[in-house]
Design an enzyme around this catalytic site. Structure first.
Site: not given
Ligand code: DX5
Ligand code: ZN
Length: 224
Positions: A9, A34, A36, A38, A68, A70, A139, A177
């Protein structure tokens, strides 16, 4: 049986050197990236948009990018990320007014579609759309931040999903994840997951190749 895939990620990467970081983890043996996304609305954090995905492609990153989302809503960003070079797009069903339509939109661009299930979300949302879902992202933390602790109930959900998939003879993949580390990746794989997103465990380690190789060594021991 599906191959095991490791997806670093980028949330835990050095954002000032994102292109180099992306290429470095792939050179170190990772399968996919990956990303993320947000929005400080669906989750309490703000990260990157399609421009950054496009910049990674322009920089020369050729590895598949799993976006991903969010964010709420999702449809306009699905279109933008598809144009920006995403290969997979995953969203949270609670964040789309019309889940079936959002899944179809991802497929319209020829991409793989994923549904992300929060720790409290049940498998029921898959019932009438599963033929349009290429992967389910379980998740194992509440979305919003890297570096959180794995929530153990995710294991039970992964096992239930694995059974659910086998009953339907589906080729849907199970991704996980949040809080994935060398120490727990084997147990998560034994529950039934085959794609592993890991942020802090990889990027907070000085030697990306070593941590990815250690994860693969754990995966090689998996009994299924
Ligand atoms: C959390 C993200 C993850 C995050 C995982 O909202 O979707 O992808 O980066 O990070 P680690 O592996 O550090 O838990
Ligand atoms: Zn993620």
């Amino acid at each position: 049986m599906q191959d095991f895939l490791i997806l670093p990620s980028l949330l835990s990467a050095d954002f000032a050197r994102l292109g180099d970081e992306a290429n470095a983890v792939i050179a170190a043996g990772a399968d996919m990236l990956h990303l993320d996304v947000m929005d400080n609305h669906y989750v309490p954090n703000l990260t990157v948009g399609p421009l950054v995905c496009e910049a990674l492609r322009k920089f020369g990153v050729t590895a598949p990018i799993d976006v991903h989302l969010m964010t709420k809503p999702v449809d306009s960003l699905i279109e933008e990320f598809a144009k920006a070079g995403a290969s997979h797009i995953t969203f949270h069903p609670e964040a789309s007014e019309h889940v079936d339509r959002s899944l179809s939109l991802i497929h319209k661009y020829g991409l793989k579609a994923g549904l992300a299930l929060n720790p409290a979300t049940t498998l029921e949302c898959l019932e009438y759309v599963w033929d349009k879902v290429d992967m389910v992202l379980i998740m194992s933390v509440n979305p919003g931040f890297g570096g959180q602790t794995f929530i153990p109930s995710a294991l039970e959900k992964i096992s239930a999903l694995k059974e659910w998939i086998e009953m339907r003879h589906s080729s849907m993949r199970i991704a996980v994840d949040g809080g994935i580390k060398i120490e727990n990746i084997r147990q998560v794989a034994e529950a039934g997951a085959d794609m592993f997103v890991a942020g802090s465990a990889i990027f907070n380690h000085g030697d990306y190749a070593k941590v990815i190789a250690d994860m693969r060594r754990q995966l090689a021991e998996v009994r299924r």
